[in-house]
Design a protein around this motif. Structure first.
Motif, PDB file in Angstrom:
ATOM      1  N   ALA A  44      15.066  -3.772   7.710  1.00 41.56           N
ATOM      2  CA  ALA A  44      13.851  -3.075   7.936  1.00 41.56           C
ATOM      3  C   ALA A  44      13.478  -3.730   9.359  1.00 41.56           C
ATOM      4  CB  ALA A  44      13.100  -3.360   6.869  1.00 41.56           C
ATOM      5  N   THR A  45      12.981  -3.297  10.136  1.00 45.50           N
ATOM      6  CA  THR A  45      12.359  -2.808  11.809  1.00 45.50           C
ATOM      7  C   THR A  45      10.899  -3.262  10.503  1.00 45.50           C
ATOM      8  OG1 THR A  45      13.163  -1.431  13.030  1.00 45.50           O
ATOM      9  CG2 THR A  45      11.010  -1.813  13.922  1.00 45.50           C
ATOM     10  N   LEU A  46      10.176  -4.157  11.481  1.00 47.34           N
ATOM     11  CA  LEU A  46       8.752  -4.892  11.259  1.00 47.34           C
ATOM     12  C   LEU A  46       8.304  -4.354  12.766  1.00 47.34           C
ATOM     13  CD1 LEU A  46       9.947  -8.468   9.809  1.00 47.34           C
ATOM     14  CD2 LEU A  46       9.071  -6.575   8.331  1.00 47.34           C
ATOM     15  N   TYR A  47       7.320  -4.039  12.138  1.00 51.29           N
ATOM     16  CA  TYR A  47       5.811  -3.710  13.290  1.00 51.29           C
ATOM     17  C   TYR A  47       4.656  -4.615  12.550  1.00 51.29           C
ATOM     18  CZ  TYR A  47       8.687   0.014  14.771  1.00 51.29           C
ATOM     19  OH  TYR A  47      10.118   0.031  15.669  1.00 51.29           O
ATOM     20  N   TYR A  48       3.584  -4.869  13.376  1.00 52.75           N
ATOM     21  CA  TYR A  48       2.367  -5.604  13.018  1.00 52.75           C
ATOM     22  C   TYR A  48       1.141  -4.986  13.201  1.00 52.75           C
ATOM     23  CZ  TYR A  48      -1.034  -8.873  11.945  1.00 52.75           C
ATOM     24  OH  TYR A  48      -2.652  -9.637  11.888  1.00 52.75           O
ATOM     25  N   ALA A  49       0.255  -4.397  12.924  1.00 48.66           N
ATOM     26  CA  ALA A  49      -1.584  -4.579  13.138  1.00 48.66           C
ATOM     27  C   ALA A  49      -2.686  -4.611  12.679  1.00 48.66           C
ATOM     28  CB  ALA A  49      -1.403  -2.836  13.132  1.00 48.66           C
ATOM     29  N   GLY A  50      -3.127  -5.373  13.450  1.00 49.78           N
ATOM     30  CA  GLY A  50      -3.814  -6.271  12.697  1.00 49.78           C
ATOM     31  C   GLY A  50      -5.651  -5.884  13.181  1.00 49.78           C
ATOM     32  N   VAL A  51      -6.760  -6.414  12.774  1.00 56.61           N
ATOM     33  CA  VAL A  51      -8.163  -5.541  13.178  1.00 56.61           C
ATOM     34  C   VAL A  51      -9.275  -7.251  13.352  1.00 56.61           C
ATOM     35  CG1 VAL A  51      -9.834  -4.855  12.903  1.00 56.61           C
ATOM     36  CG2 VAL A  51      -8.325  -3.278  11.695  1.00 56.61           C
ATOM     37  N   SER A  52      -9.163  -7.608  14.029  1.00 59.93           N
ATOM     38  CA  SER A  52     -10.288  -8.697  14.473  1.00 59.93           C
ATOM     39  C   SER A  52      -9.176  -9.588  14.192  1.00 59.93           C
ATOM     40  CB  SER A  52     -11.693  -8.409  13.248  1.00 59.93           C
ATOM     41  OG  SER A  52     -11.791  -9.085  14.021  1.00 59.93           O
ATOM     42  N   ILE A  53      -9.703 -10.839  13.127  1.00 60.50           N
ATOM     43  CA  ILE A  53      -8.611 -12.041  13.295  1.00 60.50           C
ATOM     44  C   ILE A  53      -7.778 -11.578  12.491  1.00 60.50           C
ATOM     45  CG2 ILE A  53      -9.279 -12.206  10.483  1.00 60.50           C
ATOM     46  CD1 ILE A  53      -9.111 -15.272  10.773  1.00 60.50           C
ATOM     47  N   GLY A  54      -7.066 -10.309  11.765  1.00 57.54           N
ATOM     48  CA  GLY A  54      -6.141  -9.806  12.532  1.00 57.54           C
ATOM     49  C   GLY A  54      -5.674  -9.564  13.556  1.00 57.54           C
ATOM     50  N   ASP A  76      13.005 -11.087  -1.970  1.00 54.95           N
ATOM     51  CA  ASP A  76      11.949 -10.769  -3.040  1.00 54.95           C
ATOM     52  C   ASP A  76      12.889  -9.077  -2.986  1.00 54.95           C
ATOM     53  OD1 ASP A  76      11.295 -12.298  -4.299  1.00 54.95           O
ATOM     54  OD2 ASP A  76       9.324 -11.942  -3.985  1.00 54.95           O
ATOM     55  N   GLU A  77      13.567  -8.726  -1.989  1.00 54.17           N
ATOM     56  CA  GLU A  77      13.963  -7.517  -1.244  1.00 54.17           C
ATOM     57  C   GLU A  77      12.973  -5.999  -1.351  1.00 54.17           C
ATOM     58  OE1 GLU A  77      16.896  -6.603  -3.896  1.00 54.17           O
ATOM     59  OE2 GLU A  77      18.799  -8.129  -3.210  1.00 54.17           O
ATOM     60  N   VAL A  78      12.267  -6.770  -1.432  1.00 54.04           N
ATOM     61  CA  VAL A  78      10.833  -5.633  -1.188  1.00 54.04           C
ATOM     62  C   VAL A  78      10.501  -5.231   0.305  1.00 54.04           C
ATOM     63  CG1 VAL A  78       8.085  -5.469  -1.167  1.00 54.04           C
ATOM     64  CG2 VAL A  78       8.903  -6.733  -2.509  1.00 54.04           C
ATOM     65  N   ILE A  79      11.199  -5.965   1.374  1.00 59.29           N
ATOM     66  CA  ILE A  79      11.023  -5.604   2.830  1.00 59.29           C
ATOM     67  C   ILE A  79      13.528  -5.855   2.808  1.00 59.29           C
ATOM     68  CG2 ILE A  79      10.762  -6.498   4.699  1.00 59.29           C
ATOM     69  CD1 ILE A  79       8.425  -7.111   4.391  1.00 59.29           C
ATOM     70  N   ALA A  80      13.548  -4.633   3.562  1.00 58.47           N
ATOM     71  CA  ALA A  80      15.024  -4.341   3.453  1.00 58.47           C
ATOM     72  C   ALA A  80      14.903  -5.934   4.504  1.00 58.47           C
ATOM     73  CB  ALA A  80      15.527  -3.297   3.599  1.00 58.47           C
ATOM     74  N   LEU A  85       1.080  -1.030   0.012  1.00 60.93           N
ATOM     75  CA  LEU A  85       0.267   0.360  -0.179  1.00 60.93           C
ATOM     76  C   LEU A  85       0.448   1.347  -0.487  1.00 60.93           C
ATOM     77  CD1 LEU A  85      -3.239  -1.213   2.866  1.00 60.93           C
ATOM     78  CD2 LEU A  85      -2.162  -1.562  -0.393  1.00 60.93           C
ATOM     79  N   ASN A  86       2.113   1.264   0.363  1.00 57.10           N
ATOM     80  CA  ASN A  86       3.117   2.516   0.250  1.00 57.10           C
ATOM     81  C   ASN A  86       4.675   1.973   0.351  1.00 57.10           C
ATOM     82  OD1 ASN A  86       3.645   5.121   0.300  1.00 57.10           O
ATOM     83  ND2 ASN A  86       4.456   4.622   2.748  1.00 57.10           N
ATOM     84  N   PRO A  87       4.773   1.909  -0.605  1.00 55.14           N
ATOM     85  CA  PRO A  87       6.294   1.175  -0.558  1.00 55.14           C
ATOM     86  C   PRO A  87       7.332   1.901  -0.820  1.00 55.14           C
ATOM     87  CG  PRO A  87       5.587   2.076  -3.184  1.00 55.14           C
ATOM     88  CD  PRO A  87       4.154   2.392  -2.775  1.00 55.14           C
ATOM     89  N   ALA A  88       8.121   1.803   0.650  1.00 54.47           N
ATOM     90  CA  ALA A  88       8.750   3.003   0.938  1.00 54.47           C
ATOM     91  C   ALA A  88      10.354   2.126   1.547  1.00 54.47           C
ATOM     92  CB  ALA A  88       8.540   4.215   2.188  1.00 54.47           C
ATOM     93  N   SER A  89      11.103   1.135   1.139  1.00 51.41           N
ATOM     94  CA  SER A  89      11.825   0.626   1.976  1.00 51.41           C
ATOM     95  C   SER A  89      12.547   1.107   2.237  1.00 51.41           C
ATOM     96  CB  SER A  89      12.178  -0.277   0.801  1.00 51.41           C
ATOM     97  OG  SER A  89      13.697   0.221  -0.303  1.00 51.41           O
ATOM     98  N   ALA A  90      13.131   2.829   3.057  1.00 51.98           N
ATOM     99  CA  ALA A  90      13.717   2.361   3.576  1.00 51.98           C
ATOM    100  C   ALA A  90      13.635   3.326   5.177  1.00 51.98           C
ATOM    101  CB  ALA A  90      14.507   4.236   2.907  1.00 51.98           C
ATOM    102  N   LEU A  91      11.913   3.346   4.808  1.00 47.29           N
ATOM    103  CA  LEU A  91      11.239   3.290   6.316  1.00 47.29           C
ATOM    104  C   LEU A  91      11.010   1.780   7.022  1.00 47.29           C
ATOM    105  CD1 LEU A  91       8.591   5.468   5.004  1.00 47.29           C
ATOM    106  CD2 LEU A  91      10.389   6.130   6.495  1.00 47.29           C
ATOM    107  N   PRO A  92      10.359   1.901   8.530  1.00 55.16           N
ATOM    108  CA  PRO A  92      10.279   0.232   8.845  1.00 55.16           C
ATOM    109  C   PRO A  92       9.509  -0.136   8.116  1.00 55.16           C
ATOM    110  CG  PRO A  92      10.611   1.879  10.456  1.00 55.16           C
ATOM    111  CD  PRO A  92      10.917   2.949   9.235  1.00 55.16           C
ATOM    112  N   THR A  93       8.755  -1.219   8.052  1.00 49.66           N
ATOM    113  CA  THR A  93       7.696  -1.686   7.422  1.00 49.66           C
ATOM    114  C   THR A  93       6.773  -1.920   8.369  1.00 49.66           C
ATOM    115  OG1 THR A  93       9.248  -3.247   5.746  1.00 49.66           O
ATOM    116  CG2 THR A  93       6.934  -3.943   6.412  1.00 49.66           C
TER     117      THR A  93
END
Length: 271
Positions: free
Chosen positions: A91-101, A84-88, A11-19
């Motif tokens: 890169a720092t990884l974070y997660y946020a999900g709704v309901s089942i997510g 595939d180097e989409v995520i460096a 939704l926002n390709p910006a591999s220099a930022l945390p994912t």
């Protein structure tokens, strides 16, 4: 049972930022649910959303799966994006999900500790509903299709007045439900029937933010408070304006809570 294959949406390709990996609610697609929040999150994170089997971009499931297998599917997706180097790699990884997510956030914290620097559980709980209720819903939808739960979901998903104030956004979300594969939806219900992380919370060491909607009758604020009180590094917040789909209902407030929470983790690591 087997690990389902999940299709990501960048939704926002910006591999220099945390994912920030974004998880769905049952019956919704990633774009309709999280799209309204993208303008408020895009300056802070690369945004990768995933769809449940048979929802949005993901192919239907071929058989039942557990919540543990769904969480493993999320990790396989992340690993593939790293390859595939989409995520460096760094890169720092974070997660946020709704309901089942959001339930998957707790499953990830339990099954893959440390994989994410922080996780947020939105409009969810350590246990959702009852096994009998989910089994009944799975059987109903498998026989009659997802339109049979459309009116009930419309009542539970949105805070009073939201549908009238945001007809396009709410219609898009309900169309997601109507278009979802009925058997995949039933498989997700089966996964939720076996989901109960209440006893596991105490062993989770990752930072966890539980966000509740004040109008949520599915996962009320008491569920978020329970997570905050029982997880080692848990906190809770309530959004007064929303029910069960916080990122779509009030994307600005939801995003601000996420940005502040994940920024606080970054600050602790660099202090």
């Amino acid at each position: 049972m087997s690990i389902p294959t999940l299709t990501p949406s960048l939704l926002n390709p910006a591999s220099a930022l945390p994912t920030l990996v974004l998880g769905p609610s049952l019956g919704t697609g990633a774009l309709a649910l999280w799209g309204p929040a993208v303008p408020y999150l895009k300056d802070h994170f690369q945004l990768v959303a995933w769809d449940l089997p048979g929802h949005g971009e993901s192919e239907p499931s071929t058989g039942p799966f557990s919540m543990g297998e769904l969480a493993a599917g999320v990790m396989e997706m992340v690993d593939a994006l790293r390859t595939d180097e989409v995520i460096a790699q760094e890169a720092t990884l974070y997660y946020a999900g709704v309901s089942i997510g959001g339930a998957i956030a707790l499953q990830l914290a339990n099954d893959f500790p440390g994989a994410f620097a922080g996780l947020s559980v939105l409009c969810s709980a350590a246990k959702i509903g009852t096994p009998e209720g989910w089994a009944d819903r799975a059987e109903l939808v498998a026989k009659a299709g997802t339109p049979v739960v459309l009116s009930g979901s419309a009542e539970r998903w949105f805070a009073p007045g939201y549908i009238e104030a945001h007809p396009v956004r709410s219609t898009d979300l309900l169309h997601n439900l109507q278009d979802a594969d009925r058997f995949s939806y039933a498989h997700a219900c089966g996964a939720l029937a076996g989901y109960d992380m209440r006893e596991a919370l105490a062993g989770m060491k990752d930072p966890i933010l539980a966000i509740a909607g004040a109008h949520d009758v599915v996962c009320p604020p008491s569920d978020a408070i329970f997570i905050a009180e029982h997880a080692a590094n848990g906190t809770a917040a309530t959004i007064d304006t929303v029910a069960h789909l916080a990122p779509a209902e009030d994307p600005e407030t939801t995003s601000a809570l996420l940005v502040d929470f994940f920024a606080s983790i970054t600050a602790e690591k660099t202090a």
